[in-house]
Design a protein around this motif. Structure first.
Motif, PDB file in Angstrom:
ATOM      1  N   HIS A 110      36.060  47.454  39.671  1.00  0.00           N
ATOM      2  CA  HIS A 110      37.463  47.092  39.857  1.00  0.00           C
ATOM      3  C   HIS A 110      38.099  46.764  38.511  1.00  0.00           C
ATOM      4  N   THR A 111      39.284  47.288  38.265  1.00  0.00           N
ATOM      5  CA  THR A 111      40.052  46.963  37.065  1.00  0.00           C
ATOM      6  C   THR A 111      41.031  45.851  37.399  1.00  0.00           C
ATOM      7  N   VAL A 112      40.872  44.709  36.759  1.00  0.00           N
ATOM      8  CA  VAL A 112      41.715  43.550  37.037  1.00  0.00           C
ATOM      9  C   VAL A 112      43.104  43.749  36.432  1.00  0.00           C
ATOM     10  N   LYS A 113      44.123  43.543  37.249  1.00  0.00           N
ATOM     11  CA  LYS A 113      45.502  43.712  36.788  1.00  0.00           C
ATOM     12  C   LYS A 113      46.278  42.403  36.783  1.00  0.00           C
ATOM     13  N   GLU A 114      46.077  41.575  37.787  1.00  0.00           N
ATOM     14  CA  GLU A 114      46.850  40.339  37.890  1.00  0.00           C
ATOM     15  C   GLU A 114      45.962  39.195  38.349  1.00  0.00           C
ATOM     16  N   ILE A 115      46.128  38.064  37.688  1.00  0.00           N
ATOM     17  CA  ILE A 115      45.415  36.847  38.078  1.00  0.00           C
ATOM     18  C   ILE A 115      46.445  35.736  38.226  1.00  0.00           C
ATOM     19  N   ARG A 116      46.406  35.052  39.335  1.00  0.00           N
ATOM     20  CA  ARG A 116      47.316  33.919  39.499  1.00  0.00           C
ATOM     21  C   ARG A 116      46.576  32.778  40.189  1.00  0.00           C
ATOM     22  N   VAL A 117      47.137  31.587  40.046  1.00  0.00           N
ATOM     23  CA  VAL A 117      46.544  30.397  40.650  1.00  0.00           C
ATOM     24  C   VAL A 117      47.368  30.021  41.878  1.00  0.00           C
ATOM     25  N   GLU A 118      46.692  29.818  42.985  1.00  0.00           N
ATOM     26  CA  GLU A 118      47.346  29.403  44.221  1.00  0.00           C
ATOM     27  C   GLU A 118      46.574  28.231  44.789  1.00  0.00           C
ATOM     28  N   TYR A 119      47.236  27.062  44.800  1.00  0.00           N
ATOM     29  CA  TYR A 119      46.571  25.813  45.166  1.00  0.00           C
ATOM     30  C   TYR A 119      45.401  25.597  44.201  1.00  0.00           C
ATOM     31  N   ASN A 126      45.316  39.969  44.571  1.00  0.00           N
ATOM     32  CA  ASN A 126      45.476  39.696  46.008  1.00  0.00           C
ATOM     33  C   ASN A 126      44.307  40.213  46.857  1.00  0.00           C
ATOM     34  N   THR A 127      43.155  40.351  46.204  1.00  0.00           N
ATOM     35  CA  THR A 127      41.985  40.912  46.896  1.00  0.00           C
ATOM     36  C   THR A 127      40.766  40.004  46.795  1.00  0.00           C
ATOM     37  N   TYR A 128      40.635  39.305  45.670  1.00  0.00           N
ATOM     38  CA  TYR A 128      39.465  38.470  45.429  1.00  0.00           C
ATOM     39  C   TYR A 128      39.918  37.051  45.102  1.00  0.00           C
ATOM     40  N   SER A 129      39.176  36.086  45.626  1.00  0.00           N
ATOM     41  CA  SER A 129      39.559  34.685  45.455  1.00  0.00           C
ATOM     42  C   SER A 129      38.328  33.849  45.124  1.00  0.00           C
ATOM     43  N   ALA A 130      38.510  32.907  44.189  1.00  0.00           N
ATOM     44  CA  ALA A 130      37.398  32.025  43.822  1.00  0.00           C
ATOM     45  C   ALA A 130      37.930  30.700  43.296  1.00  0.00           C
ATOM     46  N   LYS A 131      37.108  29.691  43.418  1.00  0.00           N
ATOM     47  CA  LYS A 131      37.449  28.386  42.853  1.00  0.00           C
ATOM     48  C   LYS A 131      37.296  28.404  41.335  1.00  0.00           C
ATOM     49  N   ILE A 143      41.170  37.715  31.752  1.00  0.00           N
ATOM     50  CA  ILE A 143      41.200  36.258  31.919  1.00  0.00           C
ATOM     51  C   ILE A 143      41.577  35.593  30.610  1.00  0.00           C
ATOM     52  N   GLN A 144      41.033  36.098  29.522  1.00  0.00           N
ATOM     53  CA  GLN A 144      41.408  35.562  28.211  1.00  0.00           C
ATOM     54  C   GLN A 144      42.892  35.754  27.947  1.00  0.00           C
ATOM     55  N   LYS A 145      43.416  36.932  28.237  1.00  0.00           N
ATOM     56  CA  LYS A 145      44.830  37.217  27.977  1.00  0.00           C
ATOM     57  C   LYS A 145      45.752  36.381  28.856  1.00  0.00           C
ATOM     58  N   THR A 146      45.315  36.104  30.080  1.00  0.00           N
ATOM     59  CA  THR A 146      46.153  35.359  31.024  1.00  0.00           C
ATOM     60  C   THR A 146      46.188  33.865  30.728  1.00  0.00           C
ATOM     61  N   PHE A 147      45.048  33.281  30.392  1.00  0.00           N
ATOM     62  CA  PHE A 147      44.968  31.826  30.292  1.00  0.00           C
ATOM     63  C   PHE A 147      44.682  31.272  28.897  1.00  0.00           C
ATOM     64  N   PHE A 148      44.206  32.115  27.956  1.00  0.00           N
ATOM     65  CA  PHE A 148      43.720  31.566  26.694  1.00  0.00           C
ATOM     66  C   PHE A 148      44.351  32.159  25.440  1.00  0.00           C
ATOM     67  N   LYS A 149      45.201  33.156  25.578  1.00  0.00           N
ATOM     68  CA  LYS A 149      45.687  33.886  24.411  1.00  0.00           C
ATOM     69  C   LYS A 149      46.296  32.963  23.361  1.00  0.00           C
ATOM     70  N   ASN A 150      47.180  32.057  23.760  1.00  0.00           N
ATOM     71  CA  ASN A 150      47.830  31.176  22.788  1.00  0.00           C
ATOM     72  C   ASN A 150      46.846  30.234  22.121  1.00  0.00           C
ATOM     73  N   ASP A 151      45.833  29.798  22.866  1.00  0.00           N
ATOM     74  CA  ASP A 151      44.833  28.889  22.290  1.00  0.00           C
ATOM     75  C   ASP A 151      43.933  29.598  21.291  1.00  0.00           C
ATOM     76  N   ASN A 259      39.396  25.553  35.922  1.00  0.00           N
ATOM     77  CA  ASN A 259      38.119  26.174  36.280  1.00  0.00           C
ATOM     78  C   ASN A 259      38.051  27.625  35.815  1.00  0.00           C
ATOM     79  N   ALA A 260      38.788  27.937  34.771  1.00  0.00           N
ATOM     80  CA  ALA A 260      38.713  29.258  34.139  1.00  0.00           C
ATOM     81  C   ALA A 260      37.943  29.121  32.825  1.00  0.00           C
ATOM     82  N   PHE A 261      36.896  29.945  32.654  1.00  0.00           N
ATOM     83  CA  PHE A 261      36.044  29.921  31.473  1.00  0.00           C
ATOM     84  C   PHE A 261      36.106  31.283  30.784  1.00  0.00           C
TER      85      PHE A 261
END
Length: 315
Positions: A110-119, A126-131, A143-151, A259-261
């Motif tokens: 699977h090629t990941v296109k979008e990651i978002r946090v819900e609750y 909209n297909t895979y979910s994890a804590k 994941i790096q580009k979505t949550f860590f790029k600026n850091d 909880n993103a590493f």
């Protein structure tokens, strides 16, 4: 929607090591990767005894080709010498696939296109979910580009650009050759014979220094091919090199957000002297898994920044 405790994005050495450690504790996880394994991964494939210990691997029990080197033939410009070492070479197409499947993961192409946090959960396309999610997707990890790029932007080490090729060849020289700073290359080139009749050749160097010198890897590749032909190491081969890039170890950066590493090349952990990334990637994957399992701090501060201690067999 597929719901699990942990999603690992990327099945290379960092992601596979993380999966292996999680599987030992019966964690419900899955691995997403855009590639289908086994996948071709041109790489010198150096691994040290330290890597084997981290993964609890006995070289004699590894089911594919592995070649042991006790010395390297080294050239630094015009100075040549034999360097004592304790290293192994594997083929990444075999090693990565074996390491990933060692944990018997749920593996999804699977090629990941979008990651978002819900609750309190991460939703991927909209297909895979994890804590918890682990970014092991390399230099361009989503994941790096979505949550860590600026850091990470202010903490990355030097960008290395490389070209290499691995192919079947009936070689006669079983020594590993390394050429440093030849023809003003800001890096080094290599010839690595591997088990079962394969060789890997390549070169890499600082992207910034190549640009400032108005130089190109293409020119250095041509010179390397000429050297291999002249030395009789590889003759008459029609080359089809593959290019890639990665970052050397930089300053300590934020490696966890909630909880993103991120692990491996998603951080930029290749050693500052040799640009060796397999060992640091594997150990970072293990460290991330340990933090997930224990709730303790996730850090890579103890992971080696330089290759030479282990290159010489001191670690």
């Amino acid at each position: 929607m597929k719901n699990v405790d942990v999603i690992i994005v990327g099945g290379g050495p960092a992601g596979a090591a993380c999966a292996w450690k999680l599987a030992q504790h019966q964690v419900d996880f899955l691995v997403l990767d855009k590639a289908t394994f086994p996948r071709v991964k041109p790489c010198a494939g150096w691994i040290t005894p330290l890597v084997l210990r981290d993964l609890e691997i006995n070289p004699a029990d590894y089911p594919f080709g592995i070649k042991h080197f006790t010395n390297f033939q080294v050239s630094i410009k015009d100075f040549q010498f034999k360097l004592r070492t304790n290293q192994y070479a594997i083929r990444r197409v075999e090693f990565d696939n074996w390491l990933l499947h060692r944990s018997d993961p749920v593996l999804i192409n699977h090629t990941v296109k979008e990651i978002r946090v819900e609750y309190d959960r991460y939703l991927i396309d909209n297909t895979y979910s994890a804590k918890t999610i682990v970014g092991a997707g390399g230099t361009n990890c989503p994941i790096q580009k979505t949550f860590f790029k600026n850091d990470l932007d202010d903490h990355k080490g030097a960008l290395i650009v490389a070209q290499e090729e691995e192919f079947a060849y009936d070689y006669s020289d079983e020594r590993c050759h390394l050429w440093f700073f030849q023809n003003e290359l800001p890096g080094y080139a290599w010839y690595v014979p591997k088990a079962n009749g394969f060789v890997n050749i390549g070169l890499g160097g600082s992207a910034e220094k190549l640009k400032s010198n108005n130089d190109t890897l293409k020119r250095h590749w041509g010179l390397l091919v000429e050297k291999l032909e002249k030395m009789g190491l590889v003759k008459g081969h029609e080359y089809k090199p593959v290019g890639h890039s990665y970052y050397l170890r930089g300053k300590n950066a934020v490696l966890r957000q909630g909880n993103a590493f991120i692990v491996g090349d998603a951080i930029g952990l290749a050693t500052r002297d040799m640009g060796e990334g397999i060992g640091p990637a594997i150990l970072s994957g293990i460290r991330a898994a340990e933090a997930i399992l224990s709730g303790r701090e996730y850090t890579v501060k103890s992971i080696q920044k330089y290759s030479f201690p282990s290159l010489l067999g001191f670690r």
